[in-house]
Scaffold this active site. Structure first.
Site, PDB file in Angstrom:
ATOM      1  N   GLU A  37       8.825 -71.978 -31.975  1.00  0.00           N
ATOM      2  CA  GLU A  37       9.259 -73.194 -31.263  1.00  0.00           C
ATOM      3  C   GLU A  37       9.265 -72.963 -29.754  1.00  0.00           C
ATOM      4  O   GLU A  37      10.202 -73.358 -29.061  1.00  0.00           O
ATOM      5  CB  GLU A  37      10.663 -73.608 -31.736  1.00  0.00           C
ATOM      6  CG  GLU A  37      10.791 -73.764 -33.237  1.00  0.00           C
ATOM      7  CD  GLU A  37      12.128 -74.330 -33.689  1.00  0.00           C
ATOM      8  OE1 GLU A  37      12.923 -74.801 -32.858  1.00  0.00           O
ATOM      9  OE2 GLU A  37      12.386 -74.309 -34.914  1.00  0.00           O
ATOM     10  N   GLU A  71      18.309 -71.160 -39.022  1.00  0.00           N
ATOM     11  CA  GLU A  71      19.544 -70.958 -38.241  1.00  0.00           C
ATOM     12  C   GLU A  71      20.797 -70.725 -39.085  1.00  0.00           C
ATOM     13  O   GLU A  71      21.795 -71.431 -38.932  1.00  0.00           O
ATOM     14  CB  GLU A  71      19.754 -72.149 -37.293  1.00  0.00           C
ATOM     15  CG  GLU A  71      18.589 -72.344 -36.341  1.00  0.00           C
ATOM     16  CD  GLU A  71      18.682 -73.628 -35.514  1.00  0.00           C
ATOM     17  OE1 GLU A  71      19.758 -74.244 -35.471  1.00  0.00           O
ATOM     18  OE2 GLU A  71      17.668 -74.012 -34.919  1.00  0.00           O
TER      19      GLU A  71
HETATM   20  O1  G3I Z   1      13.108 -91.469 -33.714  1.00  0.00           O
HETATM   21  C1  G3I Z   1      14.485 -91.875 -33.664  1.00  0.00           C
HETATM   22  C2  G3I Z   1      14.614 -93.201 -33.016  1.00  0.00           C
HETATM   23  O2  G3I Z   1      13.955 -94.158 -33.810  1.00  0.00           O
HETATM   24  C3  G3I Z   1      16.090 -93.519 -32.848  1.00  0.00           C
HETATM   25  O3  G3I Z   1      16.243 -94.728 -32.191  1.00  0.00           O
HETATM   26  C4  G3I Z   1      16.791 -92.416 -32.062  1.00  0.00           C
HETATM   27  C5  G3I Z   1      18.289 -92.665 -31.897  1.00  0.00           C
HETATM   28  O4  G3I Z   1      19.030 -91.496 -32.135  1.00  0.00           O
HETATM   29  O5  G3I Z   1      16.611 -91.232 -32.752  1.00  0.00           O
HETATM   30  C6  G3I Z   1      15.247 -90.844 -32.881  1.00  0.00           C
HETATM   31  O6  G3I Z   1      15.208 -89.677 -33.612  1.00  0.00           O
HETATM   32  C7  G3I Z   1      15.632 -88.508 -32.954  1.00  0.00           C
HETATM   33  C8  G3I Z   1      14.502 -87.496 -33.036  1.00  0.00           C
HETATM   34  O7  G3I Z   1      14.917 -86.265 -32.508  1.00  0.00           O
HETATM   35  C9  G3I Z   1      13.255 -87.948 -32.266  1.00  0.00           C
HETATM   36  O8  G3I Z   1      13.541 -87.995 -30.900  1.00  0.00           O
HETATM   37  C10 G3I Z   1      16.836 -87.959 -33.670  1.00  0.00           C
HETATM   38  O9  G3I Z   1      17.941 -88.822 -33.480  1.00  0.00           O
HETATM   39  C11 G3I Z   1      17.180 -86.598 -33.166  1.00  0.00           C
HETATM   40  O10 G3I Z   1      18.189 -86.032 -33.981  1.00  0.00           O
HETATM   41  C12 G3I Z   1      15.953 -85.695 -33.251  1.00  0.00           C
HETATM   42  O11 G3I Z   1      16.277 -84.457 -32.658  1.00  0.00           O
HETATM   43  C13 G3I Z   1      15.551 -83.331 -33.144  1.00  0.00           C
HETATM   44  C14 G3I Z   1      16.522 -82.185 -33.432  1.00  0.00           C
HETATM   45  O12 G3I Z   1      15.823 -81.027 -33.822  1.00  0.00           O
HETATM   46  C15 G3I Z   1      17.442 -82.552 -34.575  1.00  0.00           C
HETATM   47  O13 G3I Z   1      16.692 -82.749 -35.749  1.00  0.00           O
HETATM   48  C16 G3I Z   1      14.560 -82.896 -32.079  1.00  0.00           C
HETATM   49  O14 G3I Z   1      13.573 -83.905 -31.922  1.00  0.00           O
HETATM   50  C17 G3I Z   1      13.890 -81.597 -32.523  1.00  0.00           C
HETATM   51  O15 G3I Z   1      13.095 -81.105 -31.485  1.00  0.00           O
HETATM   52  C18 G3I Z   1      14.939 -80.549 -32.838  1.00  0.00           C
HETATM   53  O16 G3I Z   1      14.265 -79.415 -33.322  1.00  0.00           O
HETATM   54  C19 G3I Z   1      15.059 -78.244 -33.571  1.00  0.00           C
HETATM   55  C20 G3I Z   1      14.404 -77.499 -34.726  1.00  0.00           C
HETATM   56  O17 G3I Z   1      14.280 -78.354 -35.827  1.00  0.00           O
HETATM   57  C21 G3I Z   1      15.193 -76.247 -35.085  1.00  0.00           C
HETATM   58  N1  G3I Z   1      15.352 -75.404 -33.942  1.00  0.00           N
HETATM   59  C22 G3I Z   1      15.931 -76.042 -32.757  1.00  0.00           C
HETATM   60  C23 G3I Z   1      15.106 -77.276 -32.376  1.00  0.00           C
HETATM   61  C24 G3I Z   1      15.645 -77.909 -31.120  1.00  0.00           C
HETATM   62  O18 G3I Z   1      16.924 -78.416 -31.357  1.00  0.00           O
END
Ligand code: G3I
Length: 362
Positions: free
Chosen positions: A272, A155
């Site tokens: 994705e 991105e």
């Molecule tokens: O697992 C922790 C948990 O222990 C904690 O209590 C909680 C509180 O914030 O967070 C949890 O982690 C989160 C994780 O997702 C699992 O749910 C993170 O905060 C959160 O930032 C993370 O979000 C991910 C996001 O990218 C940011 O990294 C999404 O799962 C993931 O699907 C998303 O993926 C992105 C791709 O990498 C790039 N393209 C877009 C796509 C969607 O946004």
């Protein structure tokens, strides 16, 4: 005599009926058995560890695995001199034990340079470049021989005008620019690809992006970057089209993105995929039969279009962004009401699964 008659005449009739009934039961079908390219899923470490239904679906259906979050900068490199590969190694071991391909996601993403130790890092541009190089080469080196391909940069271009993310548009809030573009310079993408290639010359290197199905400006920026890389001999092998779409996304936009990016000759990964059914996030949303069918049609369209527009040698695969509706980032991260994937929250196949499968078969 009567008993003999029963044995010789009626019993064979009974057995043949039972046999016919057995034959009528359709064997269960799985995506991977019908695909001529890898079918992938992004997976979450916690679910993989704790949920046997989740693991079973992955075993049955998929030939490629992407770590949804476990290989990102914030997960693997929490402090300057600390790397943590525990979760990612667990995912890699699972995938290896199933003979699945492992696609690495992602070495550099503007969103995850926002962790505090990186933001507070002090140094001139050479020091920043060293930081970038160390991160990339430590990750690629650690997974060498196991992770066969990487989203090197994720991105890098903006939605509105397709320009490179450099400056933060609204300082003080979320940094939507890119720290490394500011500190290392605009050539940071090419350098990242070169560093990854140095660390593992066998790994296939991808640029991964969203929104190509509606932003022709983004497509143009990606095409310009690829042409420039080819001119300069920067190693790039593939393009990821994320394809976070919804049931209203125009088919022409999907076709256009796939066609134009495939024309580069690089491998194309639908990296994705998910398809939202409630894009306006209505709080009274009902996931009706009609919407389920429309979603199934869209999945089918994406798969069929991929098969018809991407030459076989460039088909890197199609990866959905997690497994069941409940596992989707759209629910857990965006907090929306939606049902964007192929399995319901009980890991049962949905109509959308049948649509994807038809797309593989037709
Ligand atoms: O697992 C922790 C948990 O222990 C904690 O209590 C909680 C509180 O914030 O967070 C949890 O982690 C989160 C994780 O997702 C699992 O749910 C993170 O905060 C959160 O930032 C993370 O979000 C991910 C996001 O990218 C940011 O990294 C999404 O799962 C993931 O699907 C998303 O993926 C992105 C791709 O990498 C790039 N393209 C877009 C796509 C969607 O946004």
């Amino acid at each position: 005599m009567k008993i003999q008659l029963l044995f010789f005449c009626v019993l064979p009739l009974f057995l043949s009926c039972t046999k016919t009934e057995e034959q009528a039961v359709e064997p269960e079908e799985f995506l991977k058995d019908h695909a001529t390219f890898p079918v992938g899923a992004a997976i979450d470490y916690g679910l993989l560890k704790d949920n046997s239904q989740y693991r079973n679906v992955l075993r049955r259906e998929h030939t490629s695995i992407t770590a949804e979050n476990a290989m990102k900068w914030n997960s693997t490199h929490p402090q300057q001199d600390v790397y943590n590969f525990k979760d990612a190694d667990y995912i890699v071991e699972f995938a290896q034990s199933q003979g699945q391909r492992i696609h690495g996601h992602t070495l550099l993403w503007y969103q995850f340079q926002n962790i505090s130790w990186v933001k507070n890092f002090q140094g001139d541009s050479a020091a920043w470049e060293q930081l970038l190089k160390n991160h990339i080469q430590t990750l690629v080196g650690h997974f060498k021989g196991k992770v066969s391909s990487w989203d090197v940069v994720n991105e890098a271009f903006r939605d509105d005008d397709g320009s490179l993310r450099v400056l933060d548009k609204d300082p003080g809030t979320f940094d939507d620019g890119c720290l490394f573009a500011r500190k290392v310079g605009r050539d940071y993408i090419a350098r990242s690809f070169r560093y990854a290639h140095e660390a593992d010359p066998d790994a296939l290197l991808f640029y991964n992006e969203y929104g190509q199905e509606w932003s022709s400006k983004k497509i143009q920026s990606i095409l310009t970057m690829v042409a420039d890389f080819k001119n300069r001999g920067v190693p790039i092998h593939g393009l990821g089209i994320q394809m976070h779409i919804d049931i209203n996304t125009l088919n022409t936009g999907i076709e256009n993105a796939i066609r134009q990016l495939a024309a580069t000759g690089l491998k194309i990964h639908i990296s994705e995929l998910d398809i939202r059914v409630n894009p306006n996030n209505s709080s009274t949303f009902a996931y009706t039969d009609a919407l389920q069918s429309a979603q199934a049609e869209k999945f089918k369209f994406v798969v069929k279009t991929y098969r018809s527009l991407v030459p076989a040698s460039q088909q890197f695969g199609i990866t959905t962004w997690n497994v069941s509706d409940n596992d989707s980032w759209i629910i857990s991260y965006l907090k929306k009401i939606d049902y964007p994937l192929l399995f319901n929250s009980s890991y049962q196949k949905k109509k959308s699964y049948a649509g994807f499968l038809q797309g593989l078969k037709e």
